[in-house]
Every structure is written in structure tokens, then in C-alpha cells.
Scaffold this active site. Sequence first.
Site, mmCIF file in Angstrom:
data_model
loop_
_atom_site.group_PDB
_atom_site.id
_atom_site.type_symbol
_atom_site.label_atom_id
_atom_site.label_comp_id
_atom_site.label_asym_id
_atom_site.label_seq_id
_atom_site.Cartn_x
_atom_site.Cartn_y
_atom_site.Cartn_z
ATOM 1 N N ASN A 251 42.231 68.350 17.086
ATOM 2 C CA ASN A 251 43.021 67.296 17.727
ATOM 3 C C ASN A 251 43.960 67.974 18.724
ATOM 4 O OD1 ASN A 251 44.671 65.196 18.445
ATOM 5 N ND2 ASN A 251 45.190 64.580 16.364
ATOM 6 N N LYS B 99 45.799 70.861 16.802
ATOM 7 C CA LYS B 99 45.708 70.817 15.339
ATOM 8 C C LYS B 99 44.265 71.055 14.952
ATOM 9 C CE LYS B 99 49.180 67.294 14.613
ATOM 10 N NZ LYS B 99 49.220 65.874 14.722
ATOM 11 N N ARG C 213 39.002 64.931 18.554
ATOM 12 C CA ARG C 213 39.584 63.595 18.605
ATOM 13 C C ARG C 213 39.881 63.242 20.060
ATOM 14 N NH1 ARG C 213 45.660 61.687 17.782
ATOM 15 N NH2 ARG C 213 45.240 59.475 17.740
ATOM 16 N N HIS D 24 43.839 54.176 16.890
ATOM 17 C CA HIS D 24 43.850 54.513 15.458
ATOM 18 C C HIS D 24 42.535 54.126 14.784
ATOM 19 C CE1 HIS D 24 48.500 53.768 15.474
ATOM 20 N NE2 HIS D 24 48.265 55.051 15.671
ATOM 21 N N ASN E 179 54.454 56.561 13.026
ATOM 22 C CA ASN E 179 55.316 56.541 14.204
ATOM 23 C C ASN E 179 54.751 55.531 15.204
ATOM 24 O OD1 ASN E 179 57.392 57.339 15.843
ATOM 25 N ND2 ASN E 179 56.125 58.908 16.816
ATOM 26 N N ARG F 209 58.140 52.481 20.493
ATOM 27 C CA ARG F 209 57.435 51.540 21.380
ATOM 28 C C ARG F 209 57.793 50.107 21.006
ATOM 29 N NH1 ARG F 209 52.056 54.128 19.954
ATOM 30 N NH2 ARG F 209 51.927 55.984 21.246
ATOM 31 N N ASP G 219 62.702 57.236 13.593
ATOM 32 C CA ASP G 219 62.149 57.600 12.290
ATOM 33 C C ASP G 219 62.630 56.615 11.225
ATOM 34 O OD1 ASP G 219 61.788 58.923 9.689
ATOM 35 O OD2 ASP G 219 61.193 60.649 10.894
ATOM 36 N N ARG H 256 62.873 56.807 8.174
ATOM 37 C CA ARG H 256 63.767 57.369 7.140
ATOM 38 C C ARG H 256 65.218 57.280 7.586
ATOM 39 N NH1 ARG H 256 59.827 62.445 6.772
ATOM 40 N NH2 ARG H 256 59.766 61.826 8.944
ATOM 41 N N GLU I 171 52.278 55.008 3.778
ATOM 42 C CA GLU I 171 52.038 55.837 2.598
ATOM 43 C C GLU I 171 53.333 56.191 1.865
ATOM 44 O OE1 GLU I 171 49.668 59.273 3.822
ATOM 45 O OE2 GLU I 171 48.419 57.942 5.025
ATOM 46 N N ASN I 172 54.441 56.232 2.614
ATOM 47 C CA ASN I 172 55.670 56.793 2.025
ATOM 48 C C ASN I 172 56.833 55.845 1.815
ATOM 49 O OD1 ASN I 172 54.906 59.670 1.877
ATOM 50 N ND2 ASN I 172 54.670 59.426 4.081
ATOM 51 N N GLU J 250 41.976 61.161 9.092
ATOM 52 C CA GLU J 250 41.185 61.089 10.321
ATOM 53 C C GLU J 250 40.340 62.350 10.509
ATOM 54 O OE1 GLU J 250 45.081 59.844 11.760
ATOM 55 O OE2 GLU J 250 44.035 58.936 13.438
HETATM 56 P P1 ADP Z 1 52.084 59.496 13.842
HETATM 57 O O1 ADP Z 1 51.938 58.085 14.289
HETATM 58 O O2 ADP Z 1 52.915 60.315 14.775
HETATM 59 O O3 ADP Z 1 50.815 60.149 13.374
HETATM 60 P P2 ADP Z 1 52.824 59.480 11.036
HETATM 61 O O4 ADP Z 1 51.737 58.614 10.573
HETATM 62 O O5 ADP Z 1 52.847 60.890 10.589
HETATM 63 O O6 ADP Z 1 53.039 59.407 12.584
HETATM 64 O O7 ADP Z 1 54.187 58.784 10.592
HETATM 65 C C1 ADP Z 1 55.413 59.393 10.849
HETATM 66 C C2 ADP Z 1 56.491 58.440 10.450
HETATM 67 O O8 ADP Z 1 56.380 58.143 9.047
HETATM 68 C C3 ADP Z 1 57.890 59.024 10.589
HETATM 69 O O9 ADP Z 1 58.392 58.847 11.861
HETATM 70 C C4 ADP Z 1 58.642 58.219 9.563
HETATM 71 O O10 ADP Z 1 59.148 57.082 10.213
HETATM 72 C C5 ADP Z 1 57.639 57.782 8.558
HETATM 73 N N1 ADP Z 1 57.865 58.415 7.239
HETATM 74 C C6 ADP Z 1 57.436 59.592 6.814
HETATM 75 N N2 ADP Z 1 57.871 59.844 5.562
HETATM 76 C C7 ADP Z 1 58.603 58.779 5.189
HETATM 77 C C8 ADP Z 1 59.345 58.413 4.001
HETATM 78 N N3 ADP Z 1 59.400 59.207 2.941
HETATM 79 N N4 ADP Z 1 59.978 57.227 3.998
HETATM 80 C C9 ADP Z 1 59.933 56.422 5.047
HETATM 81 N N5 ADP Z 1 59.255 56.706 6.187
HETATM 82 C C10 ADP Z 1 58.621 57.856 6.260
#
Ligand code: ADP
Length: 392
Positions: free
Chosen positions: A7, A14, A88, A177, A206, A236, A278, A280, A329-330, A379
Site C-alpha cells: 500500500n 506499507k 492497493r 474502502h 479516520n 472530512r 481523532d 479518542r 473496532e475500538n 484489506e
Molecule cells: P484510516 O481511515 O486512516 O485507515 P483507521 O481505520 O486506522 O483510519 O482509524 C483511525 C481512527 O480510529 C483514529 O483516528 C481514531 O479516531 C479511531 N480510534 C482508534 N482507536 C480508538 C479507540 N480506542 N477509541 C476510539 N477511537 C479510536
Amino acid sequence: MKVLSVNAGSSSLKFQMYEMPEEKVLISGVFERIGIDAPFYTIKINGEKIRKEVELPNHKVAFEILVKELMDYKVVESLDEIKGIGHRVVQGGDYFNKTVVIDDEVIAKIDELSTLAPLHNPAAITGIKAAQAVVPNAVQTAVFDTAFHQTMDEVNYMYAVPYSWYTDYKMRRYGAHGTSHKYVALRMNEILGRMNTKLITCHIGNGGSVSAVVDGKCVNTSMGLTPNAGLIMGSRCGDIDATIIPYIMKKANLTAEEVDTALNKQSGLLGISGVSSDSRDVEDGINSGNERCLLAQKMYVRRVIDYIAKYYVEMGGADAIVFTAGVGENSKATRREIMDGLSVLGVVVDEENNNTRGEEIMVTTKESKIPCYVIPTDEEVMIARDTYAFIK
Ligand code: ADP
């Protein structure tokens, strides 16, 4: 058989190397700050993470270092062992509805589509050319983020703008995606034990998008001509009134580029909260009583619910809803708020299961009319699978 999944971004590369068909990750890593100051790379192998600082003037040098590391770590003994390299590619337009083996014509088309993905497609070509130069005997494939969405019907991919914009400029919804939506949809169908399903897949990271998937095929998706459509994302804006653009250009005396930057890089969670893109940080802001963080989160969640509701109606129901990517996921809080907003559809959150991070799990109770799952996306393995399919 060894297959590499790549990627390439404008200043990053990556990679992940797989033993196929076992799908075992042998080594992975990322080269960062290629062509700019303070370049470095990190490698993960045998549970260890190694970081090295080196000169990385371009992607070809990164690739040369990559293959040297593969040999040094004895992942391969000769370059000929790398049978396939899957790349990718963000934008495949309507040229590509599946993964293809790369030749000059494919590269020319990816290049032509750069107007639709000005940051991503040129970077992919740089990565492809570097790989071709360093590992000339491998089969190189292009795996497109847009390919999965090519099954959409014109009712869903057309914009209600002058028709000539479509015929002259290929203006339509392409989505993004796709590799992630396809992966989690496949996995969801495996869990359900059947292919004839109606799924709503939410890739919220993100960047973010929601897709409607019937019998494994995408019927609608929230991203558009570009990724800046649909959901509110980290920075965005997603869907907005189109006339905002000429209006703010006149009012604030901005150029088209300046507005584009504002809508892609200074909007979304960042724009509303004024704190961060972010989630978080936005959650931390909410916990310390920041009203704008709370507003940003409510708007973000509302938009995801809107799309789920829209696709639920469009498909005439849903057999499952999937959450994936960084937030999906998180963030248990975001998932919970989304699912709470779907209670009218009979969605019932399983508090205990939802209180987890990054694992495949059902996050609704048995009573829930629609089961919701967290499925970590992958992916890279999809890229390796598609590439392996050509070689085998
Ligand atoms: P990308 O679209 O850049 O591939 P990711 O799928 O890796 O992004 O998502 C990144 C985003 O996931 C971070 O900006 C953050 O907002 C969110 N994120 C990651 N870990 C956590 C967490 N523990 N709690 C809440 N949000 C999280």
C-alpha cells in the site's frame, strides 16, 4: 507461496508478506517520510518490532531495502520466491470491477484516473514502478478500492446533475474502502452460514463509509465521486449542501483549492469540535465537558444512523450490521450510540460484548432483531488472496 501486499502512499509504503494459501503473515512493516526529512521504517517479525532510520529518497530505495530485509531475515532466500505483489489502488473508476494483472495499459488507466484521486493514484503508480524495478519476475496486480462498488445500479451511482457531466467527465459515485467492505461482508456471511444475505457494513475509521451489500454484492455505498461524501469523518465534511461551496468562495474570498482543503482537512470531527480529528480526543473532550466535542460526536453518530436507516429501507431489511476500522473496532461508546439510535429497528446492545476492543464479536443480544457484529478488517489479506488467485 509468498505473496506481498503493498500500500503505497505519497510518502509511505506499507507492506505485508504472506505465505499463501495459509494466509500466514511472515513479516510486515511500513516505510515513512519517503522523500522528506527524518525518514525511517519499522518492521514486525516474530513478534518483534524493529525501527531503523535510513535515507529514503524515493519508493524504489524503500523497495530495495524491503527486499534486502526479506533476505536478511531469511523470509525468502531469493527474489524469485516472491511470486506475486498486490498493490492497493484507490481509484479504478469504471474501468476496473475486479483485481487485474498490471501491464502498461493498466498503469496508463490508473494514471488517467489520478484526477479523481490526486494524492493516491500517483502514489500507487510510484509503488508499482518501484516493485517492478526491484522484483521484475513477480506477477503484479492492482487491487482497487472502488472495484467492489462497481455492482451498484445507475439509480445509486448517478448524480442528479447535468447528464453531460457524466458522459463528458465520468462524474458519478465510485465509492471507496471497497476491499474492506468486501472482506467484512464475506466474513459476516461465513458467520451467518449463507451467502443470500442483506448486510450493512460500516467502515468507520479516520475516513468512513457505509455500504449496503446484498448476496455479497455491493448495491450502495456512502462515498461518492471522491471519499468526501456520506459520513462525517475525522476531518472530512461528508454530505453537505453543494451550494455551500460557491457561497463560501464568494463570502470568504477563497479559491476552489482552499475550499477543497477546508472540506477535506479542516472539517468533520475536527471542524466541529475544534479539538481533533481523532475520535479518542473527541471522547476525552466530552468527558471533560467540552460542548463542541459533544456536538461533533452527536452529529457523527447521527449520520451513521441515517445511512444505516437508508440502506435498511433500500434493501427491505438487514440480516446483520457490521462495524469495522479504527472507530468501529475500538470505540464502544460510538458503537453503543449508533446501536441505541437503531432501537426502533429492534436493535438491542449486549453491554458486556460491546465493552471490548478490536475483536470479532457479536455486540447485540440474542433478542436483537438485527444482530450487530464487530469484525476487524483486513484489506491486506484480501489483496494477497486476489493476487494469489492469479498465480495459482
Ligand atoms: P484510516 O481511515 O486512516 O485507515 P483507521 O481505520 O486506522 O483510519 O482509524 C483511525 C481512527 O480510529 C483514529 O483516528 C481514531 O479516531 C479511531 N480510534 C482508534 N482507536 C480508538 C479507540 N480506542 N477509541 C476510539 N477511537 C479510536
